[in-house]
Design a protein around this motif. Structure first.
Motif, PDB file in Angstrom:
ATOM      1  N   SER A 119      13.798 -13.547  32.650  1.00 43.41           N
ATOM      2  CA  SER A 119      14.629 -13.166  33.918  1.00 43.41           C
ATOM      3  C   SER A 119      13.678 -14.092  34.854  1.00 43.41           C
ATOM      4  O   SER A 119      12.338 -14.136  34.618  1.00 43.41           O
ATOM      5  CB  SER A 119      14.758 -11.791  34.580  1.00 43.41           C
ATOM      6  N   GLY A 165      18.402 -14.655  31.433  1.00 40.59           N
ATOM      7  CA  GLY A 165      19.043 -14.013  32.435  1.00 40.59           C
ATOM      8  C   GLY A 165      19.073 -12.570  32.078  1.00 40.59           C
ATOM      9  O   GLY A 165      20.269 -11.682  32.733  1.00 40.59           O
ATOM     10  N   GLU A 166      18.285 -11.818  31.674  1.00 37.40           N
ATOM     11  CA  GLU A 166      18.147 -10.429  31.626  1.00 37.40           C
ATOM     12  C   GLU A 166      18.318  -9.676  32.702  1.00 37.40           C
ATOM     13  O   GLU A 166      17.407 -10.111  33.635  1.00 37.40           O
ATOM     14  CB  GLU A 166      17.230  -9.879  30.535  1.00 37.40           C
ATOM     15  N   SER A 167      19.003  -8.427  32.851  1.00 44.61           N
ATOM     16  CA  SER A 167      18.857  -7.759  34.016  1.00 44.61           C
ATOM     17  C   SER A 167      17.733  -6.808  33.524  1.00 44.61           C
ATOM     18  O   SER A 167      17.144  -6.525  32.330  1.00 44.61           O
ATOM     19  CB  SER A 167      19.972  -7.083  34.054  1.00 44.61           C
TER      20      SER A 167
END
Length: 258
Positions: A119, A165-167
């Protein structure tokens, strides 16, 4: 104390050593892989010293080491394993370079699931691979690890890198899941997991309720333990039954929930 039919399984989660881009921010401007910094010389020394510390202080052997594929973790693993497996370490060396080791003491494998938080919170957009792909060649990474220790036959829990794009929720679930999966896959072995700071934040938060983590030093680690059955017919205990046995380089405090 473990009784007959039980095994005390230990899991140590370790952050990598000092990274070059934090010591020299200009490094990224000319680096071919600016998102994948290597260790500073001081980082290698810290990792080797941490390996010595683990060897001296732990009252159990490490059977398996799993490492993130990021270069700083591979290099940290190399130093820590050299210290753990050293045959004649008289204390004169500051890194594991050219140190004679006994490679039969443990086995090392690379695990994608232990990789960095993918991220912009962890990797700046301008440092990302131009094609958007985090490419690692396993054979080249394995060559960086101490000869004779690599177990390339181990099937990865994650067959490839997580998606970009990990949260926060994604990475928390990933780190919790990978620690659980590896512990359950090898319930009768003690594990060392070499990874990134966020994984230690996740791990300590799972072991201790209502704590806030304010810092994770380079080569910080935490040690947890659980009782596991030695019987193939009995299920291993769930991760909630792990207990924190100790930590080093972790800064956290209770959160007032009243």
């Amino acid at each position: 104390m473990a009784l007959e039919g039980q095994f005390l399984q230990n899991v140590v989660v370790l952050r990598h050593g000092d990274r070059i881009d934090h010591a020299d921010p200009s490094w990224t401007s000319s680096a071919a892989r600016p998102w994948d910094p290597y260790l500073t010389e001081g980082g290698k020394m810290r990792a080797f010293s941490t390996g010595r510390k683990l060897r001296a202080n732990l009252d159990f052997p490490i059977h398996r080491v799993f490492t993130s594929p990021f270069t700083r973790c591979i290099e940290t693993t190399n130093e820590v394993v050299a210290a753990l497996c050293a045959i004649n370490d008289d204390g004169s060396q500051v890194t594991g370079d050219n140190l004679e080791i006994d490679p039969s003491k443990l086995k090392v494998s690379i695990e994608y699931g232990l990789c960095e938080f993918l991220s912009t919170e962890a990797i700046k957009t301008e440092l990302l691979p131009k094609d958007g792909k985090f490419v690692y060649e396993m054979s080249k990474l394995e060559e960086m690890l101490p000869a004779g220790t690599v177990d390339s036959s181990v099937e990865h829990v994650y067959q490839g890198m997580p998606k970009w794009g990990e949260s926060k929720t994604d990475v928390r679930d990933r780190y919790q899941g990978i620690i659980k999966a590896l512990a359950e896959k090898y319930p009768h072995e003690n594990l060392l997991l070499v990874t990134h700071a966020e994984a230690l934040v996740v791990a300590i938060s799972a072991l201790l309720e209502n704590v806030a983590v304010s810092g994770v030093e380079y080569c910080a680690y935490l040690h947890s333990r659980r009782l596991s059955s030695t019987s193939e017919s009995q299920p291993v205990l769930n991760p909630k039954e792990f207990e924190l046995c100790g930590d080093s380089g972790m800064h956290y405090s209770p959160v007032d929930t009243s």
